[in-house]
Design a protein around this motif. Sequence first.
Motif, PDB file in Angstrom:
ATOM      1  N   ALA A 105       0.847  -1.203   0.000  1.00 48.61           N
ATOM      2  CA  ALA A 105       0.000   0.000   0.000  1.00 48.61           C
ATOM      3  C   ALA A 105       0.882   1.254   0.000  1.00 48.61           C
ATOM      4  CB  ALA A 105      -0.921  -0.011   1.218  1.00 48.61           C
ATOM      5  N   ALA A 106       1.973   1.198   0.774  1.00 53.72           N
ATOM      6  CA  ALA A 106       2.909   2.333   0.825  1.00 53.72           C
ATOM      7  C   ALA A 106       3.532   2.563  -0.545  1.00 53.72           C
ATOM      8  CB  ALA A 106       3.993   2.053   1.865  1.00 53.72           C
ATOM      9  N   LYS A 107       3.935   1.465  -1.180  1.00 50.18           N
ATOM     10  CA  LYS A 107       4.591   1.564  -2.491  1.00 50.18           C
ATOM     11  C   LYS A 107       3.646   2.152  -3.542  1.00 50.18           C
ATOM     12  CE  LYS A 107       7.736   0.727  -5.637  1.00 50.18           C
ATOM     13  NZ  LYS A 107       8.674   1.834  -5.877  1.00 50.18           N
ATOM     14  N   GLN A 108       2.394   1.682  -3.517  1.00 49.20           N
ATOM     15  CA  GLN A 108       1.415   2.220  -4.483  1.00 49.20           C
ATOM     16  C   GLN A 108       1.214   3.723  -4.278  1.00 49.20           C
ATOM     17  OE1 GLN A 108      -2.118  -0.152  -3.931  1.00 49.20           O
ATOM     18  NE2 GLN A 108      -1.106  -1.981  -4.770  1.00 49.20           N
ATOM     19  N   ALA A 109       1.168   4.139  -3.019  1.00 49.41           N
ATOM     20  CA  ALA A 109       0.967   5.565  -2.731  1.00 49.41           C
ATOM     21  C   ALA A 109       2.152   6.391  -3.240  1.00 49.41           C
ATOM     22  CB  ALA A 109       0.790   5.767  -1.224  1.00 49.41           C
ATOM     23  N   VAL A 110       3.357   5.883  -3.013  1.00 51.51           N
ATOM     24  CA  VAL A 110       4.560   6.598  -3.452  1.00 51.51           C
ATOM     25  C   VAL A 110       4.598   6.672  -4.978  1.00 51.51           C
ATOM     26  CG1 VAL A 110       7.062   6.255  -3.619  1.00 51.51           C
ATOM     27  CG2 VAL A 110       5.950   6.156  -1.400  1.00 51.51           C
ATOM     28  N   ASP A 111       4.230   5.567  -5.636  1.00 52.49           N
ATOM     29  CA  ASP A 111       4.272   5.534  -7.102  1.00 52.49           C
ATOM     30  C   ASP A 111       3.223   6.438  -7.741  1.00 52.49           C
ATOM     31  OD1 ASP A 111       6.453   3.944  -7.148  1.00 52.49           O
ATOM     32  OD2 ASP A 111       5.385   2.074  -7.589  1.00 52.49           O
ATOM     33  N   ARG A 112       2.154   6.695  -6.997  1.00 53.88           N
ATOM     34  CA  ARG A 112       1.116   7.601  -7.525  1.00 53.88           C
ATOM     35  C   ARG A 112       1.514   9.069  -7.391  1.00 53.88           C
ATOM     36  NH1 ARG A 112      -2.839   3.925  -5.334  1.00 53.88           N
ATOM     37  NH2 ARG A 112      -2.766   5.058  -3.378  1.00 53.88           N
ATOM     38  N   SER A 113       2.534   9.353  -6.582  1.00 49.78           N
ATOM     39  CA  SER A 113       2.923  10.751  -6.349  1.00 49.78           C
ATOM     40  C   SER A 113       3.734  11.285  -7.518  1.00 49.78           C
ATOM     41  CB  SER A 113       3.754  10.852  -5.059  1.00 49.78           C
ATOM     42  OG  SER A 113       5.039  10.303  -5.272  1.00 49.78           O
ATOM     43  N   ALA A 114       3.830  12.605  -7.596  1.00 53.38           N
ATOM     44  CA  ALA A 114       4.616  13.209  -8.676  1.00 53.38           C
ATOM     45  C   ALA A 114       6.103  12.977  -8.446  1.00 53.38           C
ATOM     46  CB  ALA A 114       4.311  14.703  -8.738  1.00 53.38           C
ATOM     47  N   ALA A 115       6.542  13.041  -7.187  1.00 50.33           N
ATOM     48  CA  ALA A 115       7.983  12.971  -6.895  1.00 50.33           C
ATOM     49  C   ALA A 115       8.524  11.538  -6.930  1.00 50.33           C
ATOM     50  CB  ALA A 115       8.258  13.605  -5.534  1.00 50.33           C
ATOM     51  N   LYS A 116       7.678  10.536  -6.695  1.00 46.77           N
ATOM     52  CA  LYS A 116       8.084   9.124  -6.662  1.00 46.77           C
ATOM     53  C   LYS A 116       9.399   8.890  -5.923  1.00 46.77           C
ATOM     54  CE  LYS A 116       5.790   7.629 -10.945  1.00 46.77           C
ATOM     55  NZ  LYS A 116       4.881   8.774 -10.961  1.00 46.77           N
ATOM     56  N   PRO A 117       9.443   9.224  -4.627  1.00 46.10           N
ATOM     57  CA  PRO A 117      10.681   9.003  -3.870  1.00 46.10           C
ATOM     58  C   PRO A 117      11.014   7.517  -3.747  1.00 46.10           C
ATOM     59  CG  PRO A 117       8.893   9.625  -2.404  1.00 46.10           C
ATOM     60  CD  PRO A 117       8.369   9.790  -3.797  1.00 46.10           C
ATOM     61  N   LEU A 118      12.267   7.243  -3.432  1.00 46.52           N
ATOM     62  CA  LEU A 118      12.657   5.870  -3.105  1.00 46.52           C
ATOM     63  C   LEU A 118      11.957   5.498  -1.799  1.00 46.52           C
ATOM     64  CD1 LEU A 118      16.513   6.000  -3.793  1.00 46.52           C
ATOM     65  CD2 LEU A 118      14.758   4.938  -5.228  1.00 46.52           C
ATOM     66  N   LEU A 119      11.502   4.249  -1.722  1.00 45.36           N
ATOM     67  CA  LEU A 119      10.828   3.781  -0.504  1.00 45.36           C
ATOM     68  C   LEU A 119      11.606   2.594   0.034  1.00 45.36           C
ATOM     69  CD1 LEU A 119       8.371   3.900   1.434  1.00 45.36           C
ATOM     70  CD2 LEU A 119       7.210   2.314  -0.122  1.00 45.36           C
ATOM     71  N   ILE A 120      12.084   2.716   1.268  1.00 40.73           N
ATOM     72  CA  ILE A 120      12.853   1.628   1.872  1.00 40.73           C
ATOM     73  C   ILE A 120      12.200   1.214   3.192  1.00 40.73           C
ATOM     74  CG2 ILE A 120      14.995   2.363   0.722  1.00 40.73           C
ATOM     75  CD1 ILE A 120      15.911   3.421   3.454  1.00 40.73           C
ATOM     76  N   ALA A 121      12.662   0.094   3.759  1.00 37.81           N
ATOM     77  CA  ALA A 121      12.070  -0.410   5.002  1.00 37.81           C
ATOM     78  C   ALA A 121      13.144  -0.662   6.045  1.00 37.81           C
ATOM     79  CB  ALA A 121      11.294  -1.695   4.728  1.00 37.81           C
ATOM     80  N   VAL A 122      12.751  -0.506   7.297  1.00 33.92           N
ATOM     81  CA  VAL A 122      13.590  -0.904   8.423  1.00 33.92           C
ATOM     82  C   VAL A 122      13.258  -2.373   8.690  1.00 33.92           C
ATOM     83  CG1 VAL A 122      14.031  -0.545  10.892  1.00 33.92           C
ATOM     84  CG2 VAL A 122      13.494   1.406   9.406  1.00 33.92           C
ATOM     85  N   THR A 123      14.262  -3.223   8.829  1.00 34.61           N
ATOM     86  CA  THR A 123      13.996  -4.637   9.130  1.00 34.61           C
ATOM     87  C   THR A 123      13.876  -4.791  10.650  1.00 34.61           C
ATOM     88  OG1 THR A 123      16.367  -5.109   9.022  1.00 34.61           O
ATOM     89  CG2 THR A 123      15.055  -5.538   7.023  1.00 34.61           C
ATOM     90  N   VAL A 124      15.007  -5.000  11.332  1.00 31.16           N
ATOM     91  CA  VAL A 124      15.016  -5.064  12.800  1.00 31.16           C
ATOM     92  C   VAL A 124      15.833  -3.870  13.273  1.00 31.16           C
ATOM     93  CG1 VAL A 124      15.728  -6.419  14.811  1.00 31.16           C
ATOM     94  CG2 VAL A 124      14.929  -7.585  12.744  1.00 31.16           C
ATOM     95  N   LEU A 125      15.297  -3.104  14.200  1.00 34.09           N
ATOM     96  CA  LEU A 125      16.060  -1.961  14.727  1.00 34.09           C
ATOM     97  C   LEU A 125      17.371  -2.481  15.306  1.00 34.09           C
ATOM     98  CD1 LEU A 125      13.166  -0.100  16.604  1.00 34.09           C
ATOM     99  CD2 LEU A 125      14.346   0.705  14.549  1.00 34.09           C
ATOM    100  N   THR A 126      18.467  -1.785  15.031  1.00 35.17           N
ATOM    101  CA  THR A 126      19.757  -2.300  15.513  1.00 35.17           C
ATOM    102  C   THR A 126      19.917  -2.117  17.016  1.00 35.17           C
ATOM    103  OG1 THR A 126      20.685  -0.258  14.730  1.00 35.17           O
ATOM    104  CG2 THR A 126      21.082  -2.199  13.374  1.00 35.17           C
TER     105      THR A 126
END
Length: 239
Positions: A105-126
């Motif tokens: 859902a996050a990726k779809q929202a980002v792709d619909r935007s004009a700026a299309k920023p890179l979207l990354i995820a945190v796995t396990v907090l260090t």
Amino acid sequence: MQANSSNHHDPKIIVALDYADADSALELVSQLDPALCRLKVGKELFTAAGPQFVEKLASSNFGVFLDLKFHDIPNTVAKACSAASNLGVWMLNVHASGGIEMMQAAKQAVDRSAAKPLLIAVTVLTSMNQETLNQIGIHTDLPTHVLNLARLTQQAGLDGVVCSALEAQMLRSNLGREFCLVTPGIRPANASKDDQSRIVTPADALALGSSYLVIGRPITKAADPLAALEAISKECISA
Ligand code: C5P
């Protein structure tokens, strides 16, 4: 994905703006060169200075990584990502443990935007270890859990993950060369460790497979921040 282009057009250094207010952050930013770095705004500065401040930074020549680590139901995270994308940021992030539906859902929202920023995820907090992972009911060993969440992130179509440079080699070999690995805990060979314990030099982090290096105090607390940035940048180019 912009992770593999040259350092000059795609600077590898992301300076962490760990400041309590906009004025202190801007004083540092005024000394930096946007050809050599991007800027990371985290929860402290965002909460103090607000979205207008982020929009202002993003409309300057600096790319902005908005490090708010969204984690909520898919619809809410999608709307937050949409709002963040509309600020014109270069990169933003969510928690992979929110699940694949939330990340998609996050990726779809980002792709619909004009700026299309890179979207990354945190796995396990260090800041977590095996014991704290067990306490929240996760009994998989920590490196396997990191890899599982990074795989889920890739399946969801995101651009990459935040990880320790010490995990970069393992993730790079499992997830391919296009997957973006953003790594904090970086210290130039002669710098103070501050409160970081598992540190890696900029050149070693890139050699291990990091795409971008998050660096705070070695630049923000330097007597001459631009000189420190230039020196680390040279180290990255020769890596
Ligand atoms: O000053 P320093 O280079 O240690 O700052 C690193 C930045 O990366 C800070 O914004 C910190 O919160 C963040 N970070 C980290 N270690 C992690 C994850 C994020 O230092 N494991």
